[in-house]
Design an enzyme around this catalytic site. Structure first.
Site, PDB file in Angstrom:
ATOM      1  N   CYS A   2       0.844  -1.190   0.000  1.00 43.85           N
ATOM      2  CA  CYS A   2       0.000   0.000   0.000  1.00 43.85           C
ATOM      3  C   CYS A   2       0.875   1.234   0.000  1.00 43.85           C
ATOM      4  O   CYS A   2       2.093   1.145   0.124  1.00 43.85           O
ATOM      5  CB  CYS A   2      -0.877  -0.014   1.250  1.00 43.85           C
ATOM      6  SG  CYS A   2      -1.773  -1.550   1.462  1.00 43.85           S
ATOM      7  N   ARG A  27       1.663   1.644  -6.008  1.00 37.77           N
ATOM      8  CA  ARG A  27       1.919   0.656  -4.955  1.00 37.77           C
ATOM      9  C   ARG A  27       0.655  -0.124  -4.599  1.00 37.77           C
ATOM     10  O   ARG A  27       0.732  -1.136  -3.908  1.00 37.77           O
ATOM     11  CB  ARG A  27       2.438   1.346  -3.690  1.00 37.77           C
ATOM     12  CG  ARG A  27       3.726   2.134  -3.877  1.00 37.77           C
ATOM     13  CD  ARG A  27       4.096   2.822  -2.583  1.00 37.77           C
ATOM     14  NE  ARG A  27       4.288   1.852  -1.544  1.00 37.77           N
ATOM     15  CZ  ARG A  27       5.457   1.273  -1.293  1.00 37.77           C
ATOM     16  NH1 ARG A  27       6.492   1.579  -2.023  1.00 37.77           N
ATOM     17  NH2 ARG A  27       5.579   0.376  -0.344  1.00 37.77           N
ATOM     18  N   TRP A  74      -3.622  -1.991  -1.427  1.00 32.89           N
ATOM     19  CA  TRP A  74      -3.563  -3.219  -2.211  1.00 32.89           C
ATOM     20  C   TRP A  74      -4.033  -4.295  -1.251  1.00 32.89           C
ATOM     21  O   TRP A  74      -3.331  -4.658  -0.306  1.00 32.89           O
ATOM     22  CB  TRP A  74      -2.130  -3.513  -2.685  1.00 32.89           C
ATOM     23  CG  TRP A  74      -2.064  -4.630  -3.665  1.00 32.89           C
ATOM     24  CD1 TRP A  74      -2.192  -4.556  -5.025  1.00 32.89           C
ATOM     25  CD2 TRP A  74      -1.830  -6.029  -3.388  1.00 32.89           C
ATOM     26  NE1 TRP A  74      -2.063  -5.799  -5.587  1.00 32.89           N
ATOM     27  CE2 TRP A  74      -1.846  -6.729  -4.613  1.00 32.89           C
ATOM     28  CE3 TRP A  74      -1.619  -6.760  -2.221  1.00 32.89           C
ATOM     29  CZ2 TRP A  74      -1.659  -8.109  -4.701  1.00 32.89           C
ATOM     30  CZ3 TRP A  74      -1.429  -8.143  -2.310  1.00 32.89           C
ATOM     31  CH2 TRP A  74      -1.456  -8.795  -3.548  1.00 32.89           C
ATOM     32  N   ASN A 100       0.711  -0.483   6.037  1.00 35.16           N
ATOM     33  CA  ASN A 100       1.172  -1.232   4.867  1.00 35.16           C
ATOM     34  C   ASN A 100       1.916  -2.450   5.405  1.00 35.16           C
ATOM     35  O   ASN A 100       2.879  -2.294   6.162  1.00 35.16           O
ATOM     36  CB  ASN A 100       2.131  -0.364   4.034  1.00 35.16           C
ATOM     37  CG  ASN A 100       2.810  -1.181   2.932  1.00 35.16           C
ATOM     38  OD1 ASN A 100       2.290  -2.205   2.523  1.00 35.16           O
ATOM     39  ND2 ASN A 100       3.976  -0.726   2.505  1.00 35.16           N
ATOM     40  N   GLY A 101       1.461  -3.646   5.077  1.00 34.13           N
ATOM     41  CA  GLY A 101       2.111  -4.842   5.607  1.00 34.13           C
ATOM     42  C   GLY A 101       1.079  -5.871   6.010  1.00 34.13           C
ATOM     43  O   GLY A 101      -0.104  -5.740   5.681  1.00 34.13           O
ATOM     44  N   GLU A 481      10.463 -13.520 -19.944  1.00 35.86           N
ATOM     45  CA  GLU A 481      10.133 -12.105 -19.699  1.00 35.86           C
ATOM     46  C   GLU A 481       9.035 -11.619 -20.639  1.00 35.86           C
ATOM     47  O   GLU A 481       8.100 -10.929 -20.233  1.00 35.86           O
ATOM     48  CB  GLU A 481      11.403 -11.241 -19.833  1.00 35.86           C
ATOM     49  CG  GLU A 481      11.214  -9.760 -19.624  1.00 35.86           C
ATOM     50  CD  GLU A 481      10.607  -9.362 -18.292  1.00 35.86           C
ATOM     51  OE1 GLU A 481      10.173  -8.208 -18.168  1.00 35.86           O
ATOM     52  OE2 GLU A 481      10.500 -10.226 -17.394  1.00 35.86           O
ATOM     53  N   LYS A 485       5.390 -10.168 -19.434  1.00 37.97           N
ATOM     54  CA  LYS A 485       4.894  -8.834 -19.818  1.00 37.97           C
ATOM     55  C   LYS A 485       3.483  -8.941 -20.395  1.00 37.97           C
ATOM     56  O   LYS A 485       2.588  -8.186 -20.053  1.00 37.97           O
ATOM     57  CB  LYS A 485       5.834  -8.160 -20.822  1.00 37.97           C
ATOM     58  CG  LYS A 485       7.172  -7.720 -20.206  1.00 37.97           C
ATOM     59  CD  LYS A 485       7.111  -6.494 -19.375  1.00 37.97           C
ATOM     60  CE  LYS A 485       7.031  -6.703 -17.892  1.00 37.97           C
ATOM     61  NZ  LYS A 485       8.099  -7.253 -17.148  1.00 37.97           N
ATOM     62  N   GLU A 488       0.928  -9.915 -17.532  1.00 45.52           N
ATOM     63  CA  GLU A 488       0.622  -8.994 -16.431  1.00 45.52           C
ATOM     64  C   GLU A 488      -0.095  -7.727 -16.876  1.00 45.52           C
ATOM     65  O   GLU A 488      -0.766  -7.093 -16.062  1.00 45.52           O
ATOM     66  CB  GLU A 488       1.882  -8.667 -15.640  1.00 45.52           C
ATOM     67  CG  GLU A 488       2.952  -7.903 -16.341  1.00 45.52           C
ATOM     68  CD  GLU A 488       4.128  -7.636 -15.399  1.00 45.52           C
ATOM     69  OE1 GLU A 488       5.269  -7.706 -15.868  1.00 45.52           O
ATOM     70  OE2 GLU A 488       3.893  -7.368 -14.215  1.00 45.52           O
ATOM     71  N   HIS A 504       8.209 -31.807 -25.073  1.00 40.33           N
ATOM     72  CA  HIS A 504       7.949 -32.691 -23.929  1.00 40.33           C
ATOM     73  C   HIS A 504       6.594 -32.413 -23.289  1.00 40.33           C
ATOM     74  O   HIS A 504       6.393 -32.653 -22.103  1.00 40.33           O
ATOM     75  CB  HIS A 504       9.085 -32.562 -22.905  1.00 40.33           C
ATOM     76  CG  HIS A 504      10.426 -32.839 -23.522  1.00 40.33           C
ATOM     77  ND1 HIS A 504      10.858 -34.105 -23.838  1.00 40.33           N
ATOM     78  CD2 HIS A 504      11.394 -31.995 -23.940  1.00 40.33           C
ATOM     79  CE1 HIS A 504      12.052 -34.031 -24.404  1.00 40.33           C
ATOM     80  NE2 HIS A 504      12.402 -32.769 -24.472  1.00 40.33           N
ATOM     81  N   LYS A 603       3.439  -2.255  -7.673  1.00 39.87           N
ATOM     82  CA  LYS A 603       4.828  -2.112  -8.108  1.00 39.87           C
ATOM     83  C   LYS A 603       5.835  -2.766  -7.167  1.00 39.87           C
ATOM     84  O   LYS A 603       6.832  -3.337  -7.601  1.00 39.87           O
ATOM     85  CB  LYS A 603       5.163  -0.626  -8.250  1.00 39.87           C
ATOM     86  CG  LYS A 603       6.520  -0.329  -8.817  1.00 39.87           C
ATOM     87  CD  LYS A 603       6.633  -0.820 -10.246  1.00 39.87           C
ATOM     88  CE  LYS A 603       8.001  -0.696 -10.844  1.00 39.87           C
ATOM     89  NZ  LYS A 603       8.143  -1.436 -12.092  1.00 39.87           N
TER      90      LYS A 603
END
Ligand code: AGP
Length: 608
Positions: A2, A27, A74, A100-101, A481, A485, A488, A504, A603
């Site tokens: 947050c 955030r 968040w 935040n936590g 990567e 991208k 997300e 496989h 983020k």
């Protein structure tokens, strides 16, 4: 993850707090709230959704308050609703906190409070902490906060106010970042520098288990058990201008197009071409030990982990030291074997990712040298490592990491040469490698010209819900990567694989509705990659090839070819990743997604 901002001073707090959390909303952005102290009472407003929803609730009569706190959330405990939004109050309704936590022992604390008759409106762990502080409150907020936090297991960055003490804000941290800003006659508390940089670049970084008490005419810092702590005022290196869109529609697009300059800044003053060597001041204190390392463990999460995988190739190839890349969230709990001569390098853009921080601590507690590759100066990982290298790519606001990835790979490329040159790499080979590395920004510039073509390809294939990304050798991490991208920001399911692994199992997924991105630049994995393209084509897959300019052969095999400029094999990931970033960006825009604030993401991941 947050964002917290708190203010005490002479100015009208409300607009200032709103501006602050707007700068922190990368955030967390699923709900928000604010509390002010006015005429001895708390004035609180909360809303589900973006900060704009909260702003619609801010009527005129909130003006004139000169102390307050705000929060952008968040969600971890309880869905993003108005009731679960912060701030949360104690049972008297006079004490409020923003947090935040994660409070890990919240159930036990809740039971303790319920047995005392307290009731709860929300599903959050934070409300339990507010009521616990209220339980210990005997007229002094600082004492009550410290007392309550001694009962807490878990992580927190908190700020608290009490209506009966309108001249003080109490803040504390363990695990979640928190900074204090010392103005001339005003003080701010914030989760990170972005919220306060327009006020002053002078900040104090709180460390774990520290408390900051800010009043109208001063502040002091202590440990949780009240031992005084002297803090150094540090300077933030970013500018306010770096925090705006600069004419782009999204921060992600701005940051993609900043990459040539970001890599130049990252290398500036660190490559001595006369001597054909790398100069990393941040490692000078450990250089002697580092080059004698027997084993390197790179640890990180998400995109930073992908950069680590590329680094593994670079370090093993140039420095000839065994190197492995570990998911931080696994490494921290795996009781890893850490022999003498082991170096653990934590890679993190934010420098606050809790799993990466814990993995670093695990390695260090087991006797390894603990180094960091970090973008955020002053961040916890940067302050807890023995030494390290900053990316210097500037602030990265878009949740999907782009320029930090190329910054991380560039630093790993420099570290590999830094160690290689001191171990066995000849001056001429190192010189040639560094010469090529210095040419990379121009090649990235050329690859950025693919933006139009990638948009066309995205427009054609954007309705397809499952994509595959294939790469061999040092291109395998780039495939991972590219897939991340796309996932997300466009919410298209995508999987990155070592190309040979396709046979496989995953090859069973291939139909004419599956785009398959194959990284096939010139090099000793080229022929094999062409074979993989054939296998995909023969099952009807839609091949998008990332190839080296001038390669006509591949144009006969792939439906779409994105040509990137030629680069030495070890440095190709810095160029081949560019069209994958652009493809994901355009796909997300075409699908109407919120590119900079993708759903369910944030983020910096500061909670487990
Ligand atoms: C990447 O686009 C994501 N935002 C995420 O995977 C990120 O790389 C990861 O959370 C690690 O973050 P860090 O580099 O700040 O530690």
């Amino acid at each position: 993850m947050c964002g917290i901002v708190a203010y005490i001073g002479q100015k009208d707090a409300c607009p200032l707090l709103i501006d602050g959390i707007k700068r922190l909303d990368y955030r967390g952005y699923d709900s928000a709230g604010l509390v002010l102290i006015r005429e001895g009472r708390l004035e609180m407003r909360r809303a589900a959704g973006r900060i704009s929803a909260l702003e619609r609730k801010l009527d005129g009569d909130l003006g004139g308050a000169t102390i307050g706190m705000a929060h952008t959330r968040w969600a971890t405990h309880g869905p993003p609703t108005e009731t679960n939004a912060h701030p949360h109050c104690d049972s008297s309704g006079k004490l409020a906190i923003v947090h935040n936590g994660i409070i890990e022992n919240y159930r036990v604390l809740k039971q303790f409070l319920e047995d005392l008759g307290h009731t709860f409106d929300s599903e959050t762990d934070t409300e339990i902490l507010a009521k616990l502080i209220g339980h210990f409150y005997e007229g002094e907020l600082e004492k009550a906060v410290r007392r309550a936090l001694c009962e807490v297991r878990g992580t927190f960055g908190i700020a608290a106010v009490h209506a009966d003490e309108p001249d003080v804000i109490v803040a504390a941290r363990r695990g979640s970042p928190l900074i204090a800003v010392v103005g001339s006659d005003e003080y701010l508390i914030a989760s990170d520098a972005a919220a306060i940089i327009q006020h002053t670049p002078h900040v104090i970084y709180l460390s774990d288990n520290e408390v900051a008490v800010v009043g109208r005419d001063g502040f002091h810092t202590t440990t949780l058990d009240a031992a005084p702590v002297t803090k150094e005022v540090e300077e933030i290196e970013w500018t306010l201008a770096q925090l705006d869109l600069g004419g782009h529609q999204h921060f992600m697009s701005k940051e993609i197009f900043e990459q040539p300059e970001a890599v130049r800044t990252c290398m500036r003053g660190r490559i001595d071409m006369d001597e054909g060597r790398v100069v990393l001041g941040g490692l000078s204190s450990v250089a002697r030990e580092l080059i004698k390392a027997k084993r390197i463990i790179l640890t990180a999460c998400g995109t930073a982990w992908h950069a680590g995988l590329v680094g593994e190739y670079l370090i093993e190839e140039l420095a000839r030291i065994p190197c492995e890349t570990e998911y931080a969230s696994e490494f921290r709990y795996r009781n890893p074997i850490v022999e003498d001569g082991t170096v653990v390098i934590a890679i993190s853009q934010s420098g606050e990712t809790i799993d990466t921080l814990a993995a670093l601590r695990e390695g260090r507690d087991k006797g390894a040298m603990a180094l960091g590759i970090v973008n955020s100066v002053g961040s916890t990982i940067a302050r807890e490592t023995d030494a390290g290298v900053f990316l210097h790519v500037g602030p990265e606001i878009g949740v999907a990491s782009t320029k930090a990835f190329v910054g991380q790979v560039t630093v790993l490329a420099m570290i590999a040469a830094f160690m290689g040159r001191r171990r066995h790499l000849s001056q001429s080979n190192c010189h040639a490698y560094l010469d090529a590395l210095q040419g990379i920004p121009d090649l990235i510039e050329q690859a950025l010209d693919l933006s139009t073509q990638t948009r066309k390809i995205a427009a054609e294939l954007v309705e397809m819900d499952n994509w595959l990304y294939l790469g061999r050798g040092i291109q395998y991490p780039v495939a991972l990567e590219g897939a991340l991208k796309l996932k997300e920001i466009s919410y298209i399911h995508a999987e990155g694989l070592p190309a040979a692994e396709m046979k496989h199992g995953p090859i069973a997924l291939i139909t004419e509705d599956m785009p398959v991105v194959v990284l096939a630049p010139q090099g000793h994995w080229y022929e094999k990659s062409l074979g993989n393209i054939e296998e995909v084509r023969s099952r009807g897959g839609r091949v998008i090839a990332i190839a080296t300019e001038g390669d006509e052969q591949i144009a006969h095999l792939a439906e779409h070819v994105l040509y990137v400029p030629r680069a030495p094999e070890l440095l190709q990931p810095l160029v081949t990743v560019i069209p994958l970033q652009l493809l994901a960006y355009h796909a997300a825009v075409l699908r109407g997604c919120d590119v900079d604030k993708p759903r369910n993401l944030a983020k910096a991941v500061t909670v487990e």
